[in-house]
Design an enzyme around this catalytic site. Structure first.
Site, PDB file in Angstrom:
ATOM      1  N   TYR A  57       0.829  -1.217   0.000  1.00  0.00           N
ATOM      2  CA  TYR A  57       0.000   0.000   0.000  1.00  0.00           C
ATOM      3  C   TYR A  57       0.860   1.264   0.000  1.00  0.00           C
ATOM      4  O   TYR A  57       0.445   2.289  -0.561  1.00  0.00           O
ATOM      5  CB  TYR A  57      -1.002  -0.033   1.163  1.00  0.00           C
ATOM      6  CG  TYR A  57      -2.079  -1.081   0.927  1.00  0.00           C
ATOM      7  CD1 TYR A  57      -3.167  -0.805   0.105  1.00  0.00           C
ATOM      8  CD2 TYR A  57      -1.972  -2.361   1.463  1.00  0.00           C
ATOM      9  CE1 TYR A  57      -4.132  -1.775  -0.157  1.00  0.00           C
ATOM     10  CE2 TYR A  57      -2.933  -3.337   1.208  1.00  0.00           C
ATOM     11  CZ  TYR A  57      -4.005  -3.038   0.402  1.00  0.00           C
ATOM     12  OH  TYR A  57      -4.950  -4.006   0.126  1.00  0.00           O
ATOM     13  N   ASP A  95      -8.031   5.259  -4.652  1.00  0.00           N
ATOM     14  CA  ASP A  95      -7.228   6.389  -5.134  1.00  0.00           C
ATOM     15  C   ASP A  95      -7.985   7.702  -4.883  1.00  0.00           C
ATOM     16  O   ASP A  95      -9.129   7.698  -4.408  1.00  0.00           O
ATOM     17  CB  ASP A  95      -6.867   6.198  -6.626  1.00  0.00           C
ATOM     18  CG  ASP A  95      -8.088   6.248  -7.549  1.00  0.00           C
ATOM     19  OD1 ASP A  95      -8.872   7.213  -7.464  1.00  0.00           O
ATOM     20  OD2 ASP A  95      -8.255   5.316  -8.376  1.00  0.00           O
ATOM     21  N   HIS A 110     -14.661   1.727   0.225  1.00  0.00           N
ATOM     22  CA  HIS A 110     -13.564   0.801   0.533  1.00  0.00           C
ATOM     23  C   HIS A 110     -12.349   1.514   1.117  1.00  0.00           C
ATOM     24  O   HIS A 110     -11.238   0.991   1.074  1.00  0.00           O
ATOM     25  CB  HIS A 110     -13.161   0.008  -0.721  1.00  0.00           C
ATOM     26  CG  HIS A 110     -14.192  -1.005  -1.132  1.00  0.00           C
ATOM     27  ND1 HIS A 110     -14.154  -1.668  -2.346  1.00  0.00           N
ATOM     28  CD2 HIS A 110     -15.283  -1.476  -0.483  1.00  0.00           C
ATOM     29  CE1 HIS A 110     -15.187  -2.493  -2.420  1.00  0.00           C
ATOM     30  NE2 HIS A 110     -15.895  -2.399  -1.305  1.00  0.00           N
ATOM     31  N   CYS A 118      -5.736   3.577  12.810  1.00  0.00           N
ATOM     32  CA  CYS A 118      -4.964   3.087  13.948  1.00  0.00           C
ATOM     33  C   CYS A 118      -5.669   1.877  14.555  1.00  0.00           C
ATOM     34  O   CYS A 118      -6.839   1.964  14.947  1.00  0.00           O
ATOM     35  CB  CYS A 118      -4.798   4.186  15.004  1.00  0.00           C
ATOM     36  SG  CYS A 118      -3.889   3.587  16.446  1.00  0.00           S
ATOM     37  N   CYS A 137       0.749   6.727  15.557  1.00  0.00           N
ATOM     38  CA  CYS A 137      -0.579   7.283  15.276  1.00  0.00           C
ATOM     39  C   CYS A 137      -0.573   8.754  15.708  1.00  0.00           C
ATOM     40  O   CYS A 137      -0.112   9.074  16.813  1.00  0.00           O
ATOM     41  CB  CYS A 137      -1.628   6.504  16.064  1.00  0.00           C
ATOM     42  SG  CYS A 137      -3.247   7.315  16.114  1.00  0.00           S
ATOM     43  N   THR A 177     -16.701  -1.213 -13.218  1.00  0.00           N
ATOM     44  CA  THR A 177     -16.566  -2.201 -12.147  1.00  0.00           C
ATOM     45  C   THR A 177     -17.013  -3.569 -12.662  1.00  0.00           C
ATOM     46  O   THR A 177     -17.955  -3.669 -13.447  1.00  0.00           O
ATOM     47  CB  THR A 177     -17.320  -1.776 -10.867  1.00  0.00           C
ATOM     48  OG1 THR A 177     -17.282  -2.828  -9.911  1.00  0.00           O
ATOM     49  CG2 THR A 177     -18.756  -1.394 -11.145  1.00  0.00           C
ATOM     50  N   SER A 178     -16.310  -4.609 -12.205  1.00  0.00           N
ATOM     51  CA  SER A 178     -16.553  -5.954 -12.743  1.00  0.00           C
ATOM     52  C   SER A 178     -17.810  -6.600 -12.158  1.00  0.00           C
ATOM     53  O   SER A 178     -18.260  -7.626 -12.634  1.00  0.00           O
ATOM     54  CB  SER A 178     -15.345  -6.848 -12.453  1.00  0.00           C
ATOM     55  OG  SER A 178     -15.127  -6.930 -11.057  1.00  0.00           O
ATOM     56  N   ASN A 202     -19.135   0.319 -19.023  1.00  0.00           N
ATOM     57  CA  ASN A 202     -17.953  -0.517 -18.735  1.00  0.00           C
ATOM     58  C   ASN A 202     -17.268  -0.897 -20.039  1.00  0.00           C
ATOM     59  O   ASN A 202     -17.891  -0.912 -21.099  1.00  0.00           O
ATOM     60  CB  ASN A 202     -18.375  -1.788 -17.980  1.00  0.00           C
ATOM     61  CG  ASN A 202     -17.232  -2.404 -17.195  1.00  0.00           C
ATOM     62  OD1 ASN A 202     -16.594  -1.724 -16.394  1.00  0.00           O
ATOM     63  ND2 ASN A 202     -16.950  -3.682 -17.428  1.00  0.00           N
ATOM     64  N   ALA A 220     -14.119   4.335 -20.419  1.00  0.00           N
ATOM     65  CA  ALA A 220     -14.769   5.307 -19.542  1.00  0.00           C
ATOM     66  C   ALA A 220     -14.482   6.743 -19.986  1.00  0.00           C
ATOM     67  O   ALA A 220     -15.348   7.614 -19.869  1.00  0.00           O
ATOM     68  CB  ALA A 220     -14.296   5.095 -18.103  1.00  0.00           C
TER      69      ALA A 220
HETATM   70  P1  NAD Z   1     -12.112  -4.859 -11.161  1.00  0.00           P
HETATM   71  O1  NAD Z   1     -10.663  -4.837 -11.504  1.00  0.00           O
HETATM   72  O2  NAD Z   1     -12.688  -6.113 -10.633  1.00  0.00           O
HETATM   73  O3  NAD Z   1     -12.933  -4.495 -12.480  1.00  0.00           O
HETATM   74  C1  NAD Z   1     -12.571  -3.425 -13.319  1.00  0.00           C
HETATM   75  C2  NAD Z   1     -13.619  -3.296 -14.420  1.00  0.00           C
HETATM   76  O4  NAD Z   1     -13.317  -2.142 -15.151  1.00  0.00           O
HETATM   77  C3  NAD Z   1     -13.657  -4.473 -15.397  1.00  0.00           C
HETATM   78  O5  NAD Z   1     -14.994  -4.889 -15.585  1.00  0.00           O
HETATM   79  C4  NAD Z   1     -13.077  -3.888 -16.680  1.00  0.00           C
HETATM   80  O6  NAD Z   1     -13.678  -4.422 -17.834  1.00  0.00           O
HETATM   81  C5  NAD Z   1     -13.427  -2.425 -16.532  1.00  0.00           C
HETATM   82  N1  NAD Z   1     -12.504  -1.528 -17.233  1.00  0.00           N
HETATM   83  C6  NAD Z   1     -11.162  -1.656 -17.424  1.00  0.00           C
HETATM   84  N2  NAD Z   1     -10.680  -0.611 -18.104  1.00  0.00           N
HETATM   85  C7  NAD Z   1     -11.742   0.220 -18.342  1.00  0.00           C
HETATM   86  C8  NAD Z   1     -11.895   1.463 -19.021  1.00  0.00           C
HETATM   87  N3  NAD Z   1     -10.857   2.080 -19.586  1.00  0.00           N
HETATM   88  N4  NAD Z   1     -13.127   2.011 -19.082  1.00  0.00           N
HETATM   89  C9  NAD Z   1     -14.210   1.399 -18.510  1.00  0.00           C
HETATM   90  N5  NAD Z   1     -14.123   0.212 -17.877  1.00  0.00           N
HETATM   91  C10 NAD Z   1     -12.904  -0.363 -17.785  1.00  0.00           C
HETATM   92  O7  NAD Z   1     -12.370  -3.650 -10.191  1.00  0.00           O
HETATM   93  P2  NAD Z   1     -13.570  -3.352  -9.194  1.00  0.00           P
HETATM   94  O8  NAD Z   1     -14.855  -3.802  -9.812  1.00  0.00           O
HETATM   95  O9  NAD Z   1     -13.401  -1.956  -8.779  1.00  0.00           O
HETATM   96  O10 NAD Z   1     -13.348  -4.308  -7.916  1.00  0.00           O
HETATM   97  C11 NAD Z   1     -12.123  -4.676  -7.372  1.00  0.00           C
HETATM   98  C12 NAD Z   1     -11.687  -4.057  -6.043  1.00  0.00           C
HETATM   99  O11 NAD Z   1     -10.391  -3.528  -6.267  1.00  0.00           O
HETATM  100  C13 NAD Z   1     -12.456  -2.905  -5.501  1.00  0.00           C
HETATM  101  O12 NAD Z   1     -12.902  -3.267  -4.254  1.00  0.00           O
HETATM  102  C14 NAD Z   1     -11.476  -1.732  -5.335  1.00  0.00           C
HETATM  103  O13 NAD Z   1     -11.486  -1.254  -4.002  1.00  0.00           O
HETATM  104  C15 NAD Z   1     -10.139  -2.310  -5.588  1.00  0.00           C
HETATM  105  N6  NAD Z   1      -9.225  -1.542  -6.474  1.00  0.00           N
HETATM  106  C16 NAD Z   1      -9.152  -0.176  -6.470  1.00  0.00           C
HETATM  107  C17 NAD Z   1      -8.304   0.504  -7.356  1.00  0.00           C
HETATM  108  C18 NAD Z   1      -8.239   2.014  -7.344  1.00  0.00           C
HETATM  109  O14 NAD Z   1      -8.416   2.634  -6.302  1.00  0.00           O
HETATM  110  N7  NAD Z   1      -8.004   2.642  -8.506  1.00  0.00           N
HETATM  111  C19 NAD Z   1      -7.535  -0.212  -8.269  1.00  0.00           C
HETATM  112  C20 NAD Z   1      -7.617  -1.615  -8.240  1.00  0.00           C
HETATM  113  C21 NAD Z   1      -8.472  -2.248  -7.350  1.00  0.00           C
END
Ligand code: NAD
Length: 234
Positions: A57, A95, A110, A118, A137, A177-178, A202, A220
């Site tokens: 992290y 992020d 999340h 802490c 902390c 989101t997936s 998506n 996106a």
């Molecule tokens: P995921 O990786 O499971 O899914 C990402 C989705 O985004 C996929 O369905 C993919 O097809 C789609 N995608 C990829 N590129 C894209 C684009 N350019 N435009 C539109 N769609 C696009 O991520 P999730 O569903 O967010 O779940 C996974 C977990 O991972 C979450 O709980 C999250 O907290 C964490 N996470 C966060 C970050 C971040 O903060 N940026 C990065 C990675 C994972």
């Protein structure tokens, strides 16, 4: 999506930040290809190897300095500023690109990379630097900080606020989101059960695509500005 919405809930995931250069979790080349989720995103993994988890992290937090919000984040920032109705942006992302794209009131279900939790006193503190050297902390001074990120098996933040907004909205939009991680993956079904219109934006069909009234597939950075323009034009 013809009728002008009065109350919108937006859910975003890793896909909205992909074009800014932040790895998604599930796509080929994503974070999980290189790390086991059990090692880096569970309380058990943290207990087993805290150094690995803190380093993981720390690297992601430091990496925020090298990325910029993309057109999708900026479009949502514009939507918050110009939309006359109710709007809740819920993100699964840890992020800060929504904030840097101009969105002020982001609901981080999340947690956030730029926050420390802490494990002694429970305080959540804004955090910029590394944690691997066990800094104290800011409140209780115990060297027991962990990333303020919700891991598998832990309760997401702000669920009451999200449930209330889902029950009241007339449009639910899921972006990048997936649809694999609950409870967020269940929001679309909850919204539909209340008679709410649902839209997926998506890159490709997600696990939940069939549940949405409408799905648009593409990047996106193109789909989100187009959709925001539609909403604001009415
Ligand atoms: P995921 O990786 O499971 O899914 C990402 C989705 O985004 C996929 O369905 C993919 O097809 C789609 N995608 C990829 N590129 C894209 C684009 N350019 N435009 C539109 N769609 C696009 O991520 P999730 O569903 O967010 O779940 C996974 C977990 O991972 C979450 O709980 C999250 O907290 C964490 N996470 C966060 C970050 C971040 O903060 N940026 C990065 C990675 C994972």
């Amino acid at each position: 999506m013809s009728a002008r919405p009065k109350s919108i809930v937006i859910l975003t995931g890793a896909g909205i930040s992909a074009e800014s250069g932040i790895d998604t979790f599930r796509d080929a080349g994503g974070l999980w290809e290189r790390h086991s989720v059990y090692d880096i995103a569970t309380p058990e993994g943290f207990a087993r190897d805290p150094d690995l988890v803190l380093r993981f992290y720390d690297e992601r937090r430091a990496g925020l300095a090298k990325v910029e919000p993309n057109a999708a984040h900026l479009a949502l920032g514009r939507l918050e500023a110009e939309f006359a109705g109710d709007l809740l942006l819920v993100t699964q992302n840890v992020d800060d690109l929504h904030e840097r794209g101009g969105f002020v009131d982001v609901c981080h279900m999340h947690g956030e990379l730029r926050s420390a939790l802490c494990t002694s006193c429970g305080t959540r503190s804004p955090w910029e630097g590394p944690m691997r050297d066990r800094p104290p902390c800011p409140v209780c001074k115990a060297p027991t900080l962990r990333p303020d990120v919700v891991w598998f098996g832990e309760m997401p933040y702000h669920m009451d606020r999200i449930e209330d907004a889902l029950a009241a909205c007339d449009l639910f939009v899921s972006i990048g989101t997936s649809g694999a991680v609950y409870p967020a993956a269940g929001f679309v079904s909850q919204a539909r059960a209340m008679g709410t219109r649902t839209l997926e934006l998506n890159l490709e069909p997600s696990e939940g695509t069939a549940i949405f009234h409408q799905a648009r597939h593409g990047a996106a950075s193109r789909l989100v500005p187009e959709w925001v323009e539609e909403v604001l034009k009415g």
